[in-house]
Design a protein around this motif. Structure first.
Motif, PDB file in Angstrom:
ATOM      1  N   ASP A 107       0.853  -1.177   0.000  1.00 32.85           N
ATOM      2  CA  ASP A 107       0.000   0.000   0.000  1.00 32.85           C
ATOM      3  C   ASP A 107       0.895   1.235   0.000  1.00 32.85           C
ATOM      4  O   ASP A 107       1.572   1.524   0.991  1.00 32.85           O
ATOM      5  CB  ASP A 107      -0.899  -0.011   1.238  1.00 32.85           C
ATOM      6  N   GLU A 108       0.893   1.965  -1.126  1.00 28.15           N
ATOM      7  CA  GLU A 108       1.766   3.125  -1.262  1.00 28.15           C
ATOM      8  C   GLU A 108       1.335   4.277  -0.355  1.00 28.15           C
ATOM      9  O   GLU A 108       2.152   5.123   0.011  1.00 28.15           O
ATOM     10  CB  GLU A 108       1.776   3.604  -2.721  1.00 28.15           C
ATOM     11  N   LEU A 109       0.071   4.342   0.014  1.00 26.54           N
ATOM     12  CA  LEU A 109      -0.411   5.434   0.851  1.00 26.54           C
ATOM     13  C   LEU A 109       0.007   5.242   2.311  1.00 26.54           C
ATOM     14  O   LEU A 109       0.472   6.182   2.965  1.00 26.54           O
ATOM     15  CB  LEU A 109      -1.934   5.550   0.746  1.00 26.54           C
ATOM     16  N   SER A 110      -0.153   4.029   2.822  1.00 26.75           N
ATOM     17  CA  SER A 110       0.256   3.765   4.206  1.00 26.75           C
ATOM     18  C   SER A 110       1.713   3.314   4.306  1.00 26.75           C
ATOM     19  O   SER A 110       2.246   3.182   5.404  1.00 26.75           O
ATOM     20  CB  SER A 110      -0.645   2.690   4.823  1.00 26.75           C
ATOM     21  N   ARG A 111       2.325   3.063   3.119  1.00 26.47           N
ATOM     22  CA  ARG A 111       3.711   2.595   3.053  1.00 26.47           C
ATOM     23  C   ARG A 111       3.915   1.334   3.888  1.00 26.47           C
ATOM     24  O   ARG A 111       4.837   1.242   4.707  1.00 26.47           O
ATOM     25  CB  ARG A 111       4.684   3.696   3.489  1.00 26.47           C
ATOM     26  N   SER A 112       3.051   0.376   3.649  1.00 25.51           N
ATOM     27  CA  SER A 112       3.115  -0.878   4.395  1.00 25.51           C
ATOM     28  C   SER A 112       2.594  -2.022   3.537  1.00 25.51           C
ATOM     29  O   SER A 112       1.872  -1.807   2.554  1.00 25.51           O
ATOM     30  CB  SER A 112       2.288  -0.777   5.679  1.00 25.51           C
ATOM     31  N   ALA A 113       2.971  -3.228   3.900  1.00 18.80           N
ATOM     32  CA  ALA A 113       2.465  -4.407   3.212  1.00 18.80           C
ATOM     33  C   ALA A 113       0.967  -4.531   3.458  1.00 18.80           C
ATOM     34  O   ALA A 113       0.442  -4.068   4.480  1.00 18.80           O
ATOM     35  CB  ALA A 113       3.196  -5.650   3.692  1.00 18.80           C
ATOM     36  N   CYS A 114       0.269  -5.147   2.522  1.00 15.50           N
ATOM     37  CA  CYS A 114      -1.174  -5.304   2.671  1.00 15.50           C
ATOM     38  C   CYS A 114      -1.603  -6.648   2.103  1.00 15.50           C
ATOM     39  O   CYS A 114      -0.894  -7.270   1.303  1.00 15.50           O
ATOM     40  CB  CYS A 114      -1.922  -4.165   1.981  1.00 15.50           C
ATOM     41  N   GLU A 115      -2.735  -7.091   2.540  1.00 20.02           N
ATOM     42  CA  GLU A 115      -3.372  -8.293   2.009  1.00 20.02           C
ATOM     43  C   GLU A 115      -4.846  -7.988   1.815  1.00 20.02           C
ATOM     44  O   GLU A 115      -5.514  -7.525   2.743  1.00 20.02           O
ATOM     45  CB  GLU A 115      -3.209  -9.487   2.942  1.00 20.02           C
ATOM     46  N   GLN A 116      -5.348  -8.242   0.625  1.00 18.87           N
ATOM     47  CA  GLN A 116      -6.740  -7.944   0.330  1.00 18.87           C
ATOM     48  C   GLN A 116      -7.645  -9.034   0.885  1.00 18.87           C
ATOM     49  O   GLN A 116      -7.369 -10.225   0.730  1.00 18.87           O
ATOM     50  CB  GLN A 116      -6.955  -7.805  -1.183  1.00 18.87           C
ATOM     51  N   ARG A 117      -8.715  -8.607   1.541  1.00 20.07           N
ATOM     52  CA  ARG A 117      -9.726  -9.526   2.053  1.00 20.07           C
ATOM     53  C   ARG A 117     -11.057  -9.212   1.375  1.00 20.07           C
ATOM     54  O   ARG A 117     -11.588  -8.125   1.519  1.00 20.07           O
ATOM     55  CB  ARG A 117      -9.862  -9.380   3.571  1.00 20.07           C
ATOM     56  N   GLY A 118     -11.567 -10.154   0.619  1.00 19.90           N
ATOM     57  CA  GLY A 118     -12.823  -9.951  -0.079  1.00 19.90           C
ATOM     58  C   GLY A 118     -12.682  -8.980  -1.234  1.00 19.90           C
ATOM     59  O   GLY A 118     -11.594  -8.772  -1.774  1.00 19.90           O
ATOM     60  N   GLU A 119     -13.797  -8.361  -1.599  1.00 15.47           N
ATOM     61  CA  GLU A 119     -13.777  -7.418  -2.705  1.00 15.47           C
ATOM     62  C   GLU A 119     -13.121  -6.115  -2.273  1.00 15.47           C
ATOM     63  O   GLU A 119     -13.109  -5.762  -1.095  1.00 15.47           O
ATOM     64  CB  GLU A 119     -15.200  -7.154  -3.202  1.00 15.47           C
ATOM     65  N   LEU A 120     -12.570  -5.390  -3.260  1.00 13.92           N
ATOM     66  CA  LEU A 120     -11.913  -4.113  -2.973  1.00 13.92           C
ATOM     67  C   LEU A 120     -12.865  -2.978  -3.317  1.00 13.92           C
ATOM     68  O   LEU A 120     -13.353  -2.893  -4.438  1.00 13.92           O
ATOM     69  CB  LEU A 120     -10.616  -3.989  -3.767  1.00 13.92           C
ATOM     70  N   ARG A 121     -13.108  -2.121  -2.347  1.00 15.69           N
ATOM     71  CA  ARG A 121     -13.858  -0.893  -2.559  1.00 15.69           C
ATOM     72  C   ARG A 121     -12.982   0.279  -2.158  1.00 15.69           C
ATOM     73  O   ARG A 121     -12.293   0.232  -1.142  1.00 15.69           O
ATOM     74  CB  ARG A 121     -15.160  -0.892  -1.751  1.00 15.69           C
ATOM     75  N   VAL A 122     -12.993   1.308  -2.981  1.00 14.01           N
ATOM     76  CA  VAL A 122     -12.124   2.456  -2.751  1.00 14.01           C
ATOM     77  C   VAL A 122     -12.806   3.424  -1.805  1.00 14.01           C
ATOM     78  O   VAL A 122     -13.898   3.927  -2.094  1.00 14.01           O
ATOM     79  CB  VAL A 122     -11.775   3.158  -4.078  1.00 14.01           C
ATOM     80  N   GLN A 123     -12.169   3.673  -0.683  1.00 16.12           N
ATOM     81  CA  GLN A 123     -12.668   4.640   0.282  1.00 16.12           C
ATOM     82  C   GLN A 123     -11.501   5.535   0.704  1.00 16.12           C
ATOM     83  O   GLN A 123     -10.558   5.081   1.337  1.00 16.12           O
ATOM     84  CB  GLN A 123     -13.264   3.938   1.504  1.00 16.12           C
ATOM     85  N   GLY A 124     -11.580   6.801   0.315  1.00 16.98           N
ATOM     86  CA  GLY A 124     -10.532   7.733   0.700  1.00 16.98           C
ATOM     87  C   GLY A 124      -9.249   7.610  -0.085  1.00 16.98           C
ATOM     88  O   GLY A 124      -8.192   8.040   0.372  1.00 16.98           O
ATOM     89  N   GLY A 125      -9.309   7.026  -1.269  1.00 14.47           N
ATOM     90  CA  GLY A 125      -8.120   6.900  -2.105  1.00 14.47           C
ATOM     91  C   GLY A 125      -7.504   5.522  -2.024  1.00 14.47           C
ATOM     92  O   GLY A 125      -7.680   4.789  -1.041  1.00 14.47           O
ATOM     93  N   CYS A 126      -6.783   5.146  -3.064  1.00 14.84           N
ATOM     94  CA  CYS A 126      -6.176   3.811  -3.127  1.00 14.84           C
ATOM     95  C   CYS A 126      -4.956   3.859  -4.033  1.00 14.84           C
ATOM     96  O   CYS A 126      -5.004   4.441  -5.119  1.00 14.84           O
ATOM     97  CB  CYS A 126      -7.191   2.798  -3.670  1.00 14.84           C
TER      98      CYS A 126
END
Length: 291
Positions: free
Chosen positions: A189-208
């Motif tokens: 995740d470039e915004l939080s500058r941390s590794a991420c794992e997607q759970r379920g569907e992705l919905r954009v809230q507040g930028g992505c």
């Protein structure tokens, strides 16, 4: 022509298809100081920019536009929207800070080598030669969209490389769509500058701004438009999902940005690829309507 709200299906480049007179299948026009190729076929309408070989508009017959494009373009530089070709690197150049982000490919004029029409649509081939590199963009357009980027590296030494097809998908509103097919995918995740794992569907809230270790099929579900697009990123190293959220975009006015979600195929994003002399590299992006 004023830009309509994000719920509108109108595309800035649909102005080329309002004539009641018969139009040729391929026709060059001048628009916002760029040369654009207007394609009018029984199966689809499309517009390419000579700069960047960038597919800016694509609309299969009887459907809403699939791609978003900004209503106003800068006097110079990259056009925001459609499917920009990032080449021969993605993001910032690893060694030259003054070189343009996402490479020279989207800034230079490409040569239209082939253009054919057939019963099911049109086939095009764009080409760019730069130093010891050659890039070819193949496009098959009809009731579906098929883009393939081929690169030949003919230098005498290995070279770092990256490429991407950064598609801006046209949607009713970014708050009302869901991207399926990334469940369990790991990324950054470039915004939080941390590794991420997607759970379920992705919905954009507040930028992505996420780079996933993913290749293959995705589904962009737009309930407002009652449309589901199947997006295939092929065998790319990464699937990148991007939207600015409420952050302003240069040259993009008001709620205009709410009408897109960028889902792209890319390789060499985090770690550049290495191409040996004479080695080929390929990247594809396909989309079909889910019935």
């Amino acid at each position: 022509m004023p830009f309509r709200d994000s719920g509108s299906t109108e595309h800035p480049l649909q102005r080329f298809f309002t004539s009641v007179r018969p139009q040729p299948t391929f026709q060059w026009e001048r628009y916002q100081q760029r040369d654009v190729l207007v394609i009018n076929h029984a199966q689809c309408q499309a517009v390419f920019s000579r700069q960047g070989a960038q597919l800016l508009h694509f609309e299969p017959a009887g459907q809403k536009p699939w791609l978003w494009c900004a209503a106003h373009w800068p006097l110079v530089g990259a056009i925001r929207g459609g499917v920009p070709v990032s080449w021969p690197w993605v993001g910032r150049h690893p060694g030259e800070s003054g070189w343009p982000a996402n490479g020279w490919g989207r800034l230079l004029d490409w040569k239209l080598v082939e253009s054919h029409e057939h019963e099911l649509g049109v086939t095009l081939r764009w080409q760019l030669r730069l130093w010891d590199w050659q890039a070819d963009l193949f496009a098959d357009l009809g009731q579906a969209m098929d883009l393939r980027l081929e690169t030949l590296h003919d230098d005498s030494e290995p070279c770092h490389f990256g490429h991407g097809l950064h598609a801006y998908w046209r949607i009713s509103d970014v708050a009302d769509v869901a991207l399926q097919g990334l469940d369990g995918a790991h990324g950054y995740d470039e915004l939080s500058r941390s590794a991420c794992e997607q759970r379920g569907e992705l919905r954009v809230q507040g930028g992505c701004q996420r780079v996933f270790e993913h290749a293959g099929l995705l589904e962009l579900q737009d309930d407002t438009w009652q449309r589901r697009l199947c997006i295939d990123t092929g065998d790319s190293d990464s699937t990148v999902v991007w939207h600015p959220g409420s952050r302003p975009l240069l040259g993009v006015g008001g709620d205009e940005a709410m009408g897109f979600l960028r889902v792209e195929a890319a390789s060499g994003v985090e770690d550049c690829l290495s191409l040996a002399p004479g080695q080929h590299a390929s990247l594809s992006l396909q989309a079909t309507l889910v019935h």
